[in-house]
Design an enzyme around this catalytic site. Structure first.
Site, PDB file in Angstrom:
ATOM      1  N   GLU A 106       0.961  -1.300  -0.026  1.00  0.00           N
ATOM      2  CA  GLU A 106       0.065   0.120  -0.021  1.00  0.00           C
ATOM      3  C   GLU A 106       0.793   1.252   0.162  1.00  0.00           C
ATOM      4  O   GLU A 106       0.538   2.292  -0.438  1.00  0.00           O
ATOM      5  CB  GLU A 106      -1.186   0.188   1.284  1.00  0.00           C
ATOM      6  CG  GLU A 106      -1.746  -0.993   1.170  1.00  0.00           C
ATOM      7  CD  GLU A 106      -3.100  -0.949   0.318  1.00  0.00           C
ATOM      8  OE1 GLU A 106      -3.255   0.491  -0.343  1.00  0.00           O
ATOM      9  OE2 GLU A 106      -3.564  -1.827  -0.306  1.00  0.00           O
ATOM     10  N   GLU A 128      -2.088   9.168  -0.006  1.00  0.00           N
ATOM     11  CA  GLU A 128      -2.174   8.649  -1.511  1.00  0.00           C
ATOM     12  C   GLU A 128      -1.748  10.135  -2.606  1.00  0.00           C
ATOM     13  O   GLU A 128      -1.972  11.145  -2.115  1.00  0.00           O
ATOM     14  CB  GLU A 128      -3.729   8.550  -1.825  1.00  0.00           C
ATOM     15  CG  GLU A 128      -4.151   8.024  -3.234  1.00  0.00           C
ATOM     16  CD  GLU A 128      -5.744   7.727  -3.335  1.00  0.00           C
ATOM     17  OE1 GLU A 128      -5.928   7.592  -4.356  1.00  0.00           O
ATOM     18  OE2 GLU A 128      -6.159   7.846  -2.146  1.00  0.00           O
TER      19      GLU A 128
END
Length: 282
Positions: A106, A128
């Site tokens: 991730e 992100e």
């Protein structure tokens, strides 16, 4: 974001540990079963091994340089005393390796020809990059979005969506809807959100923890969907809608690559059902 033979003891937490958990972990205590002894995961994951796993997390090329620290992970794990603490030694190690592999994917900064290989670059990012939306599910009335806030991926598990930030914040003691930035303002909070997601059942999905320690009992629907225990089912829980039910998905293979490297460092096998290509998403 369910039972094999367990190693149990009747010894409760010590009083100092109980008070530490109470003041640090808030409502999480209500779900802790003190019939299982608590041992710090530092016994299975010493700092030297952590550093061998995350060789490049503090590389200058990583936006999360110096953010994810070993002490923060160990402190965060105290709020989840069953993590890496259920079952025989091999299962406990495998669970920790699986968790670290998933958060590495991730947050990866690796590439095919990266120094020390692509699977030595976990924990490189803490939020992100170029999110496609603010990840607000406006249909969710239980955890309504706060105006102007983005619920993009943050932290080791890249927690996203208001319906995850809300309950995670409630469990961990911060306002996840009004202050989602808390996840990237504190290394310990960041690790707590990842462990919260890992340990929490979100029906119809089991918890990643239950899958890895053998507590998952598939329903008839799960069996028909070929959702059987193993690392692949954990991937299905985390991002099955985008990655599972298809052959040769590169993201799935990246998760597996991390897990294989980490399992080797822990001295355990990876277990069955590594991928989810034949599983229907939840």
């Amino acid at each position: 974001m369910a039972s094999s033979s367990l190693t149990r003891t009747s010894s409760p937490f010590s009083l100092p540990c109980f008070f530490f958990l109470f003041f640090s972990c808030h409502s999480l205590l209500s779900s802790i079963q003190s019939t299982e002894a608590y041992f710090s995961i530092s016994a299975l994951l010493p700092e030297s091994l952590f550093n061998s796993i995350f060789l490049h997390k503090d590389n200058n090329a990583c936006p999360a340089k110096d953010f994810y620290t070993y002490p923060s992970l160990i402190r965060a794990a105290r709020c989840f005393p069953k993590f890496g603490n259920v079952g025989p030694l091999a299962i406990r190690k495998r669970e920790i390796a699986a968790f670290l592999a998933q958060i590495s994917h991730e947050t990866t900064g690796g590439w095919a020809t990266a120094p020390d290989g692509p699977y030595a670059w976990g924990l490189c990012f803490k939020e992100e990059v170029s999110p496609q939306s603010d990840y607000c599910d406006s249909t969710n009335k239980q955890w309504p979005c706060y105006p102007g806030k983005s619920y993009k991926g943050r932290g080791p598990i890249q927690l996203s969506w208001n319906y995850n930030y809300g309950p995670a914040g409630k469990a961990l003691g911060f306002d996840g809807l009004r202050n989602p930035e808390a996840v990237t303002n504190s290394s310990e909070t960041a690790f707590k959100t990842a462990l919260w997601f890992w340990m929490t059942e979100q029906k119809p999905k089991p918890s990643c923890h239950d899958v890895m320690v053998g507590r998952y009992r598939p329903s008839k629907a799960d069996l028909e969907a070929n959702r059987t225990s193993g690392f692949g089912l954990v991937t299905n829980i985390i991002n099955g809608g985008l990655e599972c039910g298809r052959a040769g998905d590169g993201r799935v293979n990246d998760r597996i690559g991390y897990f294989q490297r980490y399992a080797q460092l822990f001295g355990v096998d990876v277990g069955p059902n590594l991928d989810c290509e034949n599983q229907k998403p939840f």
